[in-house]
Design a protein around this motif. Structure first.
Motif, PDB file in Angstrom:
ATOM      1  N   ILE A  96      45.558 -94.288  -8.099  1.00 49.42           N
ATOM      2  CA  ILE A  96      46.188 -95.073  -9.182  1.00 49.42           C
ATOM      3  C   ILE A  96      45.673 -96.450  -9.014  1.00 49.42           C
ATOM      4  O   ILE A  96      45.895 -96.816  -8.133  1.00 49.42           O
ATOM      5  N   VAL A  97      45.028 -96.635 -10.336  1.00 51.49           N
ATOM      6  CA  VAL A  97      44.399 -98.116 -10.438  1.00 51.49           C
ATOM      7  C   VAL A  97      45.896 -99.015 -10.848  1.00 51.49           C
ATOM      8  O   VAL A  97      46.431 -98.598 -11.951  1.00 51.49           O
ATOM      9  N   GLY A  98      46.155-100.315 -10.290  1.00 48.88           N
ATOM     10  CA  GLY A  98      47.114-100.867 -10.601  1.00 48.88           C
ATOM     11  C   GLY A  98      46.652-102.343 -10.840  1.00 48.88           C
ATOM     12  O   GLY A  98      46.009-102.792  -9.887  1.00 48.88           O
ATOM     13  N   HIS A  99      47.190-103.031 -11.896  1.00 52.09           N
ATOM     14  CA  HIS A  99      46.997-104.514 -12.343  1.00 52.09           C
ATOM     15  C   HIS A  99      47.745-105.208 -11.311  1.00 52.09           C
ATOM     16  O   HIS A  99      48.653-104.998 -10.605  1.00 52.09           O
ATOM     17  N   VAL A 100      47.100-106.649 -11.089  1.00 51.53           N
ATOM     18  CA  VAL A 100      48.239-107.183 -10.024  1.00 51.53           C
ATOM     19  C   VAL A 100      48.635-108.486 -11.007  1.00 51.53           C
ATOM     20  O   VAL A 100      48.072-108.974 -12.146  1.00 51.53           O
ATOM     21  N   THR A 101      49.744-109.348 -10.605  1.00 51.24           N
ATOM     22  CA  THR A 101      50.345-110.491 -11.290  1.00 51.24           C
ATOM     23  C   THR A 101      49.548-111.792 -10.687  1.00 51.24           C
ATOM     24  O   THR A 101      48.664-111.729 -10.059  1.00 51.24           O
ATOM     25  N   LYS A 102      49.937-112.874 -11.285  1.00 52.48           N
ATOM     26  CA  LYS A 102      49.067-114.228 -10.839  1.00 52.48           C
ATOM     27  C   LYS A 102      49.590-114.465  -9.464  1.00 52.48           C
ATOM     28  O   LYS A 102      48.962-115.075  -8.652  1.00 52.48           O
ATOM     29  N   GLU A 103      50.784-113.943  -8.798  1.00 57.46           N
ATOM     30  CA  GLU A 103      51.025-114.165  -7.290  1.00 57.46           C
ATOM     31  C   GLU A 103      50.122-113.138  -6.564  1.00 57.46           C
ATOM     32  O   GLU A 103      50.286-113.288  -5.450  1.00 57.46           O
ATOM     33  N   GLY A 104      49.334-112.196  -7.134  1.00 62.48           N
ATOM     34  CA  GLY A 104      48.798-111.372  -6.202  1.00 62.48           C
ATOM     35  C   GLY A 104      49.416-110.046  -5.938  1.00 62.48           C
ATOM     36  O   GLY A 104      48.691-109.153  -5.081  1.00 62.48           O
ATOM     37  N   VAL A 105      50.313-109.648  -6.548  1.00 65.14           N
ATOM     38  CA  VAL A 105      51.092-108.231  -6.150  1.00 65.14           C
ATOM     39  C   VAL A 105      50.825-107.443  -7.471  1.00 65.14           C
ATOM     40  O   VAL A 105      50.510-107.798  -8.467  1.00 65.14           O
ATOM     41  N   VAL A 106      51.164-105.841  -7.095  1.00 63.94           N
ATOM     42  CA  VAL A 106      50.783-105.145  -8.177  1.00 63.94           C
ATOM     43  C   VAL A 106      51.984-105.195  -9.043  1.00 63.94           C
ATOM     44  O   VAL A 106      53.106-105.433  -8.978  1.00 63.94           O
ATOM     45  N   ALA A 107      51.410-105.347 -10.570  1.00 65.24           N
ATOM     46  CA  ALA A 107      52.377-105.596 -11.735  1.00 65.24           C
ATOM     47  C   ALA A 107      53.250-104.362 -11.892  1.00 65.24           C
ATOM     48  O   ALA A 107      52.780-103.402 -11.541  1.00 65.24           O
ATOM     49  N   GLY A 108      54.552-104.427 -12.097  1.00 68.49           N
ATOM     50  CA  GLY A 108      55.270-103.324 -12.528  1.00 68.49           C
ATOM     51  C   GLY A 108      56.612-103.653 -11.323  1.00 68.49           C
ATOM     52  O   GLY A 108      56.406-104.420 -10.507  1.00 68.49           O
ATOM     53  N   PRO A 109      57.424-102.578 -11.286  1.00 69.97           N
ATOM     54  CA  PRO A 109      58.629-102.730 -10.518  1.00 69.97           C
ATOM     55  C   PRO A 109      58.175-102.348  -8.995  1.00 69.97           C
ATOM     56  O   PRO A 109      57.225-101.862  -8.786  1.00 69.97           O
ATOM     57  N   ARG A 110      58.633-103.089  -8.256  1.00 75.78           N
ATOM     58  CA  ARG A 110      58.404-102.968  -6.656  1.00 75.78           C
ATOM     59  C   ARG A 110      58.626-101.676  -6.143  1.00 75.78           C
ATOM     60  O   ARG A 110      57.782-101.196  -5.259  1.00 75.78           O
ATOM     61  N   VAL A 111      59.537-100.819  -6.844  1.00 76.45           N
ATOM     62  CA  VAL A 111      59.666 -99.475  -6.268  1.00 76.45           C
ATOM     63  C   VAL A 111      58.475 -98.444  -6.419  1.00 76.45           C
ATOM     64  O   VAL A 111      58.166 -97.633  -5.679  1.00 76.45           O
ATOM     65  N   LEU A 112      57.498 -99.147  -7.203  1.00 78.54           N
ATOM     66  CA  LEU A 112      55.994 -98.515  -7.456  1.00 78.54           C
ATOM     67  C   LEU A 112      55.204 -98.331  -6.132  1.00 78.54           C
ATOM     68  O   LEU A 112      54.802 -97.348  -5.653  1.00 78.54           O
ATOM     69  N   GLU A 113      55.462 -99.240  -5.324  1.00 81.92           N
ATOM     70  CA  GLU A 113      54.768 -99.359  -3.916  1.00 81.92           C
ATOM     71  C   GLU A 113      55.602 -98.495  -2.928  1.00 81.92           C
ATOM     72  O   GLU A 113      54.892 -97.696  -2.157  1.00 81.92           O
ATOM     73  N   HIS A 114      57.087 -98.201  -3.311  1.00 79.03           N
ATOM     74  CA  HIS A 114      57.677 -97.162  -2.329  1.00 79.03           C
ATOM     75  C   HIS A 114      57.314 -95.924  -2.747  1.00 79.03           C
ATOM     76  O   HIS A 114      57.573 -94.947  -1.765  1.00 79.03           O
ATOM     77  N   MET A 115      57.026 -95.640  -3.881  1.00 81.14           N
ATOM     78  CA  MET A 115      56.920 -94.246  -4.427  1.00 81.14           C
ATOM     79  C   MET A 115      55.586 -93.491  -3.843  1.00 81.14           C
ATOM     80  O   MET A 115      55.455 -92.376  -3.583  1.00 81.14           O
TER      81      MET A 115
END
Length: 454
Positions: free
Chosen positions: A213-232
């Motif tokens: 899965i390709v994920g966009h990042v925010t200006k802070e450098g983290v993946v955009a979307g809910p944090r639970v995405l990285e846990h899934m």
């Protein structure tokens, strides 16, 4: 009767749900992150679920066998290193990075290598047309007919294609463009990203398909979307580097199937990404000669030693509050080391501007580079040139002591391989390193000993 809710508020940072707008998220404590999204309950039984054949059955731990040969090589050693040895069937891998950093290019090259090995791969794009993907593929070379391209954003249609085609690997580019018909909010919203990832996880685990899965990042450098995405997901990879520079660094921040300390180094070229097998030599290319404030330090990234050039510039300041700037190093750590030098060595740095840079743009957080930063600062302050054949490593404490670091032997051997003739290391590591033929070892106990060596 109670009125049914037509909308709820979600935290854009962590996915926390609230019935009304809140200024601060109770979960992640971030401010002004709540956004309103409509809620439409899905019809009962409308969601199709991929189920394993034979239903769910519990297994005894002693009866579970591990097949080490179940990993599939991607054809790129640097990527396999970060993944822990290759692709695991049924895994869900999230690849994040800045726009234009090379995420799609990397995954398309993975498709090229896998299809060359007769693996069936499905590339699903929600951002590019078939012609755009073809133009990018033409720059990389020849592709096998085992690569199938699909331009679609509806997850139900994508599920049907995966069930019919039965590929071994699926690329989703990107998760922010996918949408689930059972969720009424717009693509890219918290609800859509969360539900879409849940559907892809069901497909991966139920059918044994590896999904990137390709994920966009925010200006802070983290993946955009809910944090639970990285846990899934099973693995989270971040693509780092300056889009205007040629190098790229792939770093694993989560990996259920391997270590998270490894990095992969790539170089962006016209034909795609090329692996950098010797990052130390690449990072030291262009090091200035006979320049003060420059020293080579060694850091460990997983099991790989990487040599980097640390540069420092100390000059008198005309400001009431002197500047403190660090690029590639932790600024708080640099300020700590400056305080140690003032207290333990009596260097008057409080009225000087200080700039610290790790050449090549790589970011180092290991304490082993402390000694390199200290020597670069002293070299620039006293305008003394450090021999270009010297390499240093060691952690510096608040008392000015130089503390031991791990894998000292591997660091010394890497320095010898690249032609360095002197290593300055902590006294506590001297015994574990032993004697190395062809290279001089100088041990130090504190920063005062370092001052005598310069």
């Amino acid at each position: 009767m109670a009125k049914a809710k037509t909308s709820v508020f979600f935290c854009q940072n962590c996915g926390y749900e609230a019935s009304k707008w809140l200024g601060q998220c109770p979960a992640c404590k971030e401010w002004n992150t709540f956004a309103e999204e409509p809620v439409q309950p899905a019809a009962k039984g409308s969601r199709a679920v991929v189920r394993r054949e034979g239903g769910a059955k519990p297994h005894q731990l002693s009866q579970i066998r591990i097949d080490e040969s179940s990993r599939t090589g991607t054809g790129m050693k640097e990527l396999d290193r970060v993944l822990g040895g290759g692709i695991v069937a049924g895994s869900l891998v999230l690849v994040g990075g800045d726009p234009g950093i090379g995420k799609s290019t990397l995954l398309l090259q993975v498709c090229q290598n896998l299809t060359g090995g007769k693996e069936k791969v499905l590339y699903v794009s929600g951002e590019e047309s078939l012609q755009q993907i073809k133009l990018r593929a033409n720059r990389m070379g020849d592709f096998s007919d085992s690569l199938l391209i699909l331009c679609e954003t509806n997850l139900e249609d994508i599920r049907e294609v995966i069930q019919n085609v039965r590929p071994s690997v699926v690329i989703i580019d990107s998760i922010q463009t996918m949408y689930n018909e059972n969720v009424s909010s717009a693509p890219g919203s918290v609800s859509q990203v969360r539900e879409s990832t849940g559907v892809l996880m069901q497909i991966a685990k139920g059918m044994g398909v590896t999904i990137f899965i390709v994920g966009h990042v925010t200006k802070e450098g983290v993946v955009a979307g809910p944090r639970v995405l990285e846990h899934m997901v099973d693995t989270v990879l971040y693509f780092e580097g300056d889009r205007h520079a040629s190098y790229r660094i792939l770093r694993g921040v989560k990996n259920r199937f391997g270590s998270t300390n490894e990095i992969g180094v790539f170089e962006m070229r016209e034909c795609g990404l090329k692996e950098v097998e010797n990052p130390s030599e690449y990072m030291l290319d262009g090091k200035p000669e006979n320049a003060s404030g420059s020293v080579v330090a060694c850091s460990m990234e997983g099991t790989r030693p990487i040599l980097v050039e640390i540069q420092a510039l100390v000059c008198p300041s005309s400001l009431a509050f002197p500047r403190r700037t660090a690029d590639g190093a932790d600024l708080n750590r640099v300020n700590l080391l400056l305080a140690v030098l003032e207290k333990r060595l009596g260097l008057r740095l409080s009225n000087s501007d200080v700039y610290v840079n790790i050449a090549g743009g790589i970011r180092m957080r290991e304490p082993a580079v402390d000694l390199g930063i200290v020597m670069a600062l002293i070299s620039s302050f006293k305008d003394r040139v450090i021999d270009e054949k010297i390499i240093v490593f060691g952690e510096v404490g608040l008392s000015g002591e130089v503390r031991a670091v791990s894998m000292a032997k591997q660091r010394v051997m890497e320095a010898k391989k690249l032609g360095f003739d002197t290593v300055i290391l902590p006294e506590a590591c001297r015994k574990s390193v032993g004697t190395v033929e062809g290279i001089a070892l100088k041990s130090v106990r504190s920063v005062k000993d370092v001052l005598y060596l310069m």
